[in-house]
Design an enzyme around this catalytic site. Structure first.
Site, short mmCIF file in Angstrom:
data_model
loop_
_atom_site.label_atom_id
_atom_site.label_comp_id
_atom_site.label_asym_id
_atom_site.label_seq_id
_atom_site.Cartn_x
_atom_site.Cartn_y
_atom_site.Cartn_z
N VAL A 45 0.84 -1.36 -0.04
CA VAL A 45 0.08 0.13 0.30
C VAL A 45 0.57 1.66 -0.09
CG1 VAL A 45 -1.82 1.20 1.13
CG2 VAL A 45 -2.02 -1.55 1.21
N CYS A 46 1.60 1.40 0.44
CA CYS A 46 2.47 2.83 1.00
C CYS A 46 3.57 2.71 -0.56
CB CYS A 46 3.68 2.06 1.90
SG CYS A 46 3.34 1.53 3.75
N THR A 47 3.57 1.61 -1.10
CA THR A 47 4.69 1.60 -2.24
C THR A 47 3.35 2.62 -3.43
OG1 THR A 47 5.42 -0.26 -2.31
CG2 THR A 47 5.23 0.36 -3.94
N LEU A 50 3.20 7.01 -1.75
CA LEU A 50 4.26 6.85 -1.76
C LEU A 50 4.45 7.25 -4.17
CD1 LEU A 50 5.14 7.13 0.12
CD2 LEU A 50 7.42 6.96 -0.16
#
Ligand code: BEZ
Length: 213
Positions: A45-47, A50
């Site tokens: 999800v973070c990928t 960002l």
């Protein structure tokens, strides 16, 4: 760790980032800022988050807003992960990521919520104005990626309401009519809002967005 509340000065810190060491207040300068944490590097999800933020760089620039991310991994890890973000999200990460290995900043900003996860930061968002004051705090769990259109919408509202005697109603989007703040007497509205107003109720007065031509 003191509780951070709206209107407080954003606590200052120094930190290593993927773009070198920063002093947070110096780095902000006269800009608005967004400080946002995510649970860890090399997480799915973070990928996507960002990558999404990198694509919105022009939108943040238009709002005189600098963006800095944070996770509790080191700079080397950030550099490797940035390559993956660029490759998989078809973008170029264009903002610093704080390497908060010792959790100094995470603790300062209360980004670790032990009953959610004892080690990793949740998805915190702090919007800071050009006087270093905290204007917005939102917290999401690890499992829910953020809506960065909503973040831009909120920054538009924060910047509008900082300079004009209006508030923004439910689901407001930039360009929509605004609410005249209760502190303005109805008799004073024509002088302050020459575009006109509509009195729906004595306490609910609408006016065209004042900072548009
Ligand atoms: C993620 O960023 O994909 C993620 C991180 C921690 C828990 C769940 C998802």
């Amino acid at each position: 760790m003191a509780t951070i509340r709206l209107g407080d000065e954003a606590p200052n810190f120094t930190a290593q980032t993927s773009e070198g060491k920063i002093d947070f207040h110096d780095w902000l300068g006269d800009s608005w800022g967004v400080l946002f944490s995510h649970p860890a590097d090399y997480t799915p999800v973070c990928t996507t988050e960002l990558g999404a933020v990198a694509k919105y760089k022009d939108e943040f620039d238009k709002r005189n807003t600098k963006v800095v991310a944070l996770s509790v991994d080191d700079v080397e890890s950030h550099h490797g992960w940035i390559k993956d973000i660029n490759e998989t999200q078809n973008t170029t990460v264009n903002f610093p990521i704080i390497a908060d290995e010792d959790k100094k900043v995470s603790k300062l900003y209360d980004m670790i919520h032990p009953n959610a996860d004892s080690n990793l930061t949740v998805r915190s968002v702090f919007v800071i104005d050009n006087h270093k004051k905290v204007k917005l705090i939102i917290t999401y769990p690890a499992s829910t990626g953020r809506n960065f259109d909503e973040l831009l919408r909120v920054i538009d509202s924060l910047q509008l309401t900082a300079y004009h005697k209006v508030a923004t109603p439910a689901n407001w989007q930039n360009g929509d009519d605004c609410v005249v703040v209760p502190a303005v007497a109805t008799a004073d509205i024509p002088a302050i809002f020459p575009k006109g107003f509509k009195e729906v109720k004595p306490y609910l007065r609408m006016t065209p967005q004042p900072n548009l031509n």
